[in-house]
Design a protein around this motif. Structure first.
Motif, PDB file in Angstrom:
ATOM      1  N   THR A   6       0.459  -0.790   0.601  1.00 17.14           N
ATOM      2  CA  THR A   6       0.322   0.095   0.183  1.00 17.14           C
ATOM      3  C   THR A   6       0.974   1.294   0.167  1.00 17.14           C
ATOM      4  O   THR A   6       2.166   0.536   0.098  1.00 17.14           O
ATOM      5  N   GLU A   7       0.057   2.260  -0.106  1.00 20.31           N
ATOM      6  CA  GLU A   7       1.110   3.440  -0.856  1.00 20.31           C
ATOM      7  C   GLU A   7       1.687   3.701   0.623  1.00 20.31           C
ATOM      8  O   GLU A   7       2.636   4.536   1.022  1.00 20.31           O
ATOM      9  N   ASP A   8       0.999   3.502   2.331  1.00 22.86           N
ATOM     10  CA  ASP A   8       1.752   3.806   3.329  1.00 22.86           C
ATOM     11  C   ASP A   8       2.686   2.822   3.594  1.00 22.86           C
ATOM     12  O   ASP A   8       3.383   2.297   4.752  1.00 22.86           O
ATOM     13  N   GLN A   9       3.083   1.706   3.037  1.00 26.18           N
ATOM     14  CA  GLN A   9       3.726   0.310   2.764  1.00 26.18           C
ATOM     15  C   GLN A   9       3.792  -0.547   3.941  1.00 26.18           C
ATOM     16  O   GLN A   9       4.735  -1.390   4.829  1.00 26.18           O
ATOM     17  N   THR A  10       1.876  -0.663   4.756  1.00 27.13           N
ATOM     18  CA  THR A  10       2.183  -0.947   6.006  1.00 27.13           C
ATOM     19  C   THR A  10       1.133  -2.342   6.160  1.00 27.13           C
ATOM     20  O   THR A  10       1.595  -3.175   6.060  1.00 27.13           O
ATOM     21  N   GLU A  11       0.615  -2.312   4.496  1.00 23.19           N
ATOM     22  CA  GLU A  11      -0.305  -3.916   3.621  1.00 23.19           C
ATOM     23  C   GLU A  11       1.243  -4.095   2.776  1.00 23.19           C
ATOM     24  O   GLU A  11       1.487  -3.165   1.762  1.00 23.19           O
ATOM     25  N   ILE A  12       1.202  -5.370   3.138  1.00 23.64           N
ATOM     26  CA  ILE A  12       2.771  -5.909   2.377  1.00 23.64           C
ATOM     27  C   ILE A  12       2.097  -7.110   0.968  1.00 23.64           C
ATOM     28  O   ILE A  12       1.805  -8.062   2.645  1.00 23.64           O
TER      29      ILE A  12
END
Lengths: 201, 248
Positions: free
Chosen positions: B79-85
């Motif tokens: 995700t854009e905030d890099q928390t869901e990968i």
């Protein structure tokens, strides 16, 4: 004469940095360090980003700087409240807009961002600063209230360069600047009453 | 079997989870083009894509020879905030949730959504599932960092009294469970503190089920059981003193 043993360098899963487990475990998605070696009897392990850093374009470097900052933030996200994380990310995204990127400037340095996060956790500023970037990739933060200004440049190893301009009624404008560690900032800035900028009250 | 709905779930204000991971291993191997197609299907949920890989370097000093081998390549969607990968590997899908961690319902819904979009069912056979929760407990520093961890974790190292409390430690515990068909690997260690004025300890709970039901819904039920077991292990290892930290 015995032949020299063959040295095998295997991929090193950073999530298993504590102890490798036989039979496999569940892998982490956290990024590997740029290059890491683990030396032991008869076995050396190495990991490296893919593709190699030398081939990266500026867009890739901007993207990677943002990713590194966001992943780093995740490590302390449970201590950031009130939408702080989202506001910081929105500012970082704007700062790293590839279309407006000045040639020759460096994207955000992770070490600078770590210092900034430490500052946030120590000070918990109620008023968010405007963020900027120095040409060499240090994060800048500024609080401006009329003629009064507090500006900080976050450097590696928890160092902070600071500049204060304070203009009270009936006094000559006062300026101060220096370099300190982020942990010492509360004491160093105390005479300038930084709460006037960073607190709502 | 463990009851998956028997106990209310404890929700903490500041959960110490730094990363939650669910992994599914498949019996078949996806080609590079199939991995790309899979990545494209989830692009709307995970806008960023990076190719990552492991390089195996074999050195033979006697022959003065070095050989680089691409051991594995995968696509990392985030995700854009890099928390869901989501990692899309040749025979593994890995879902990772970095902090802030919300709830299992939210995490599992994401996994379920991706499985439906990728159309894992009914063609692909899951051969192994794993779940891992990495926690970092930020203990308020008291000036004396020695031996603090015993107050926050029930598990630990038992040493003779003549040996002073540790300034740093690592322990690692592997066991097989009966109620839920899986093995667990639990690790704890002192780690470098990130939050000012704290000492930090890591508690890493890793559950692996090597025998997976063929029917998807049964496999999904096993995943719920793993999660329940993970919670039980976590709650039994931490102390009330630790809970106070997560609740404040």
């Amino acid at each position: 004469m015995s032949s020299a043993p063959e040295l095998t360098l295997k991929a090193f899963n950073p999530a298993d940095r504590i102890h490798p487990v036989k039979g496999g475990t569940v892998g982490s998605a956290l990024p590997a360090p740029p290059v890491s070696f683990q030396l032991s009897q008869g076995e050396t392990r190495i990991s490296t980003p893919f593709p190699p850093p030398a081939k990266k374009s500026m867009e890739e470097r901007l993207f990677e700087a943002l990713v590194a900052a966001k992943v780093r933030t995740s490590l302390v996200a449970m201590h950031l409240h009130g939408g702080v994380r989202d506001k910081i990310f929105a500012q970082l995204n704007r700062l790293h807009d590839a279309d407006e990127w000045p040639e020759g400037d460096e994207p955000l340095k992770l070490e600078s961002f770590k210092t900034f996060l430490r500052f946030l956790l120590l000070f918990e500023p109620e008023l968010r600063p405007s963020l900027g970037l120095s040409p060499d990739g240090n994060l800048l933060a500024a609080w401006v209230k009329e003629e009064n200004r507090l500006m900080l440049e976050f450097c590696e190893l928890n160092r902070v360069s600071w500049l204060v301009v304070r203009e009270d009624a009936n006094t000559f404008p006062e300026r101060g600047s220096g370099v300190s560690t982020v942990d010492r900032l509360p004491e160093v800035l105390a005479p300038y009453r930084p709460e006037d900028w960073i607190s709502r009250g | 079997m463990l009851e998956t709905e028997s106990k209310p779930v404890t929700c903490y204000k500041a959960p110490p989870i730094t990363e939650a991971v669910v992994e599914m291993h498949f019996g078949d191997v996806l080609s590079e083009s199939a991995r790309k197609r899979t990545s494209g299907k989830v692009a709307r949920f995970y806008p960023t894509e990076v190719q990552e890989g492991l390089i195996n370097l074999q050195l033979n000093p006697a022959a003065r020879k070095a050989e680089f081998i691409d051991e594995d390549k995968w696509l990392k969607r985030a995700t854009e905030d890099q928390t869901e990968i989501l990692l899309i590997k040749s025979n593994v899908l890995t879902w990772s949730q970095l902090a802030p961690y919300a709830t299992w319902d939210q995490f599992s819904e994401r996994i379920r959504r991706d499985i439906d979009v990728i159309a894992v069912r009914p063609r692909r056979i899951v051969t192994r599932i794993g779940m891992r929760y990495i926690n970092r407990i930020d203990i308020p520093a008291s000036g004396d960092s020695v031996g603090q961890y015993e107050g926050y974790l029930q598990g630990g190292i038992s040493m003779p009294p003549i040996i002073p409390p540790p300034s740093a430690y690592t322990w690692h515990y592997e066991t097989r469970h009966e109620d839920v068909p899986c093995r667990s690997v639990i690790k704890s260690a002192t780690v470098i503190p990130i939050v000012p004025n704290t000492n930090a300890i890591m508690l890493d709970i890793d559950l692996i089920a090597d025998v997976v039901p063929a029917r998807f819904e049964e496999m999904w039920e096993l995943l719920q059981q793993l999660r329940h077991l993970k919670n039980t292990l976590f709650e039994s290892i931490i102390t009330d003193k630790a809970r106070e930290i997560f609740s404040s």
